[in-house]
Scaffold this active site. Sequence first.
Site, PDB file in Angstrom:
ATOM      1  N   SER B  10       0.720  -1.278   0.109  1.00 45.80           N
ATOM      2  CA  SER B  10      -0.138   0.035  -0.107  1.00 45.80           C
ATOM      3  C   SER B  10       0.973   1.123   0.009  1.00 45.80           C
ATOM      4  O   SER B  10       2.056   1.093   0.442  1.00 45.80           O
ATOM      5  CB  SER B  10      -0.830  -0.135   1.259  1.00 45.80           C
ATOM      6  OG  SER B  10      -0.155  -0.187   2.295  1.00 45.80           O
ATOM      7  N   CYS B  11       0.436   2.231  -0.408  1.00 48.40           N
ATOM      8  CA  CYS B  11       0.684   3.615  -0.375  1.00 48.40           C
ATOM      9  C   CYS B  11       1.595   3.994   1.015  1.00 48.40           C
ATOM     10  O   CYS B  11       0.885   3.740   1.902  1.00 48.40           O
ATOM     11  CB  CYS B  11      -0.444   4.523  -0.515  1.00 48.40           C
ATOM     12  SG  CYS B  11       0.178   6.403  -0.497  1.00 48.40           S
ATOM     13  N   PRO B  12       2.935   4.295   0.832  1.00 45.11           N
ATOM     14  CA  PRO B  12       3.646   4.935  -0.053  1.00 45.11           C
ATOM     15  C   PRO B  12       4.847   4.029  -0.524  1.00 45.11           C
ATOM     16  O   PRO B  12       5.680   4.495  -1.272  1.00 45.11           O
ATOM     17  CB  PRO B  12       4.277   6.297   0.716  1.00 45.11           C
ATOM     18  CG  PRO B  12       4.514   5.729   1.836  1.00 45.11           C
ATOM     19  CD  PRO B  12       3.472   4.812   2.213  1.00 45.11           C
TER      20      PRO B  12
END
Lengths: 353, 68
Positions: B10-12
């Site tokens: 997932s981000c980042p």
Amino acid sequence: MKNEKLKMLLGGGIIGLLAVFLVKQGNPGNMGICVACFWRDIAGALGLHRAAAVQYIRPEIIGFVFGAFASSMFSKDFKARGGSSPLIRFLLGVFMAIGALVFLGCPLRMILRLANGDLNALIGTLGFVVGIMVGLYFLKNGYTLGRNKKELQIVGYIMPLFAVMLLVFLVLKLEFILFSEEGPGSMHAPILISLVAGIITGILLQRTRVCSAGAFRDLFLIKDMHFMYGIIGIFIAALIGNLTFGGSFKLGFEGQPVAHSEHIWNFLGMTLVGFAGILLGGCPIRQTILAGDGDADAGITIFGLLIGAAIAHNFGLAASPKGAPLNGRIAVIIGLILCTIIAYIYTNKRAEG
Amino acid sequence: MKEIDVRGYSCPEPVIRTMNAVKEGNAELEILVDTNVSKENVSRYLKENGYNVDVKETGDYYTIIGKK
């Protein structure tokens, strides 16, 4: 790129104006939108804590989830996924709520408080930035909670269905749901207005992917202002709103609505939120939006927030305008130590594997 | 061509892994991502760092090709 910048400023701007409008419509001061406070009120309404002043099913939250769900379905962003260290995320969610409730607000409310002249929020912002920088140190060195995997579509419907259930509880005012008769929990805009404002905000946040932790993170990490424009939009619009139709702007530390001036605990509370937010990959509002677009890990984080908020009031951790109680101070320190341990372990895990 | 598979992260993290590869001086990158958010963030990062970006959709993931 010009258009992108404008889109972020405008998206944020609408959210900022809606937040001021919600206060005018009856929400507590500077609490047009506060994700931590709203989940805390929901925890109270469900009887998970017994702080009589903060119990209400906030329709804004239901709207965020509905808006994010509808928008992600429409834009094909919706994807059921999960399984990336769920129990660690739950724990981080618990402490993110505790940090926010010692400061008295999530990062979004921090921006809204700042836009209304509350300088305590400036101290909170400094703490938030420090927490983000500490988290970034670990991120840069390989911190990860691991891959998620695709889940069955039904998993992505759980949080939207949870929001439907909350709406039913709210509208039918079922006997086991608790509603504050005085205090912040009793102050709220009419249900329909809150719900619609929440849905609009949910759609905007889903489309722009605005995240308060992400905005500072990208600024420091990759020198990218993209998400920061969304935050700036929220701040400027809320500031203009407060100076005009809100009529509530007051610069200073003292006498600010639902706030206290114990600087060190405002600072450290938000340090904990920033640190946990980076380790989770998003602040409370971003987690709520992700929970609406199929991310089961964000869903479990939300349940962490809910339980964290309940713990904060059951164990006397949450601050009040009088200040941060001793138990809350101890909990913030424990949270910071725990985040450091989690960050350390999950950084080295990747280095080994 | 350096390949980076960040599907499921997932981000980042996808952006950070991309950033590390850019800093290593790779002129050609192939990055596999599985969400629209990661696709946008990684593409934006590459473009801002002087790469030409091409995105292909394969089944339920995207292949981002960045070339200097």
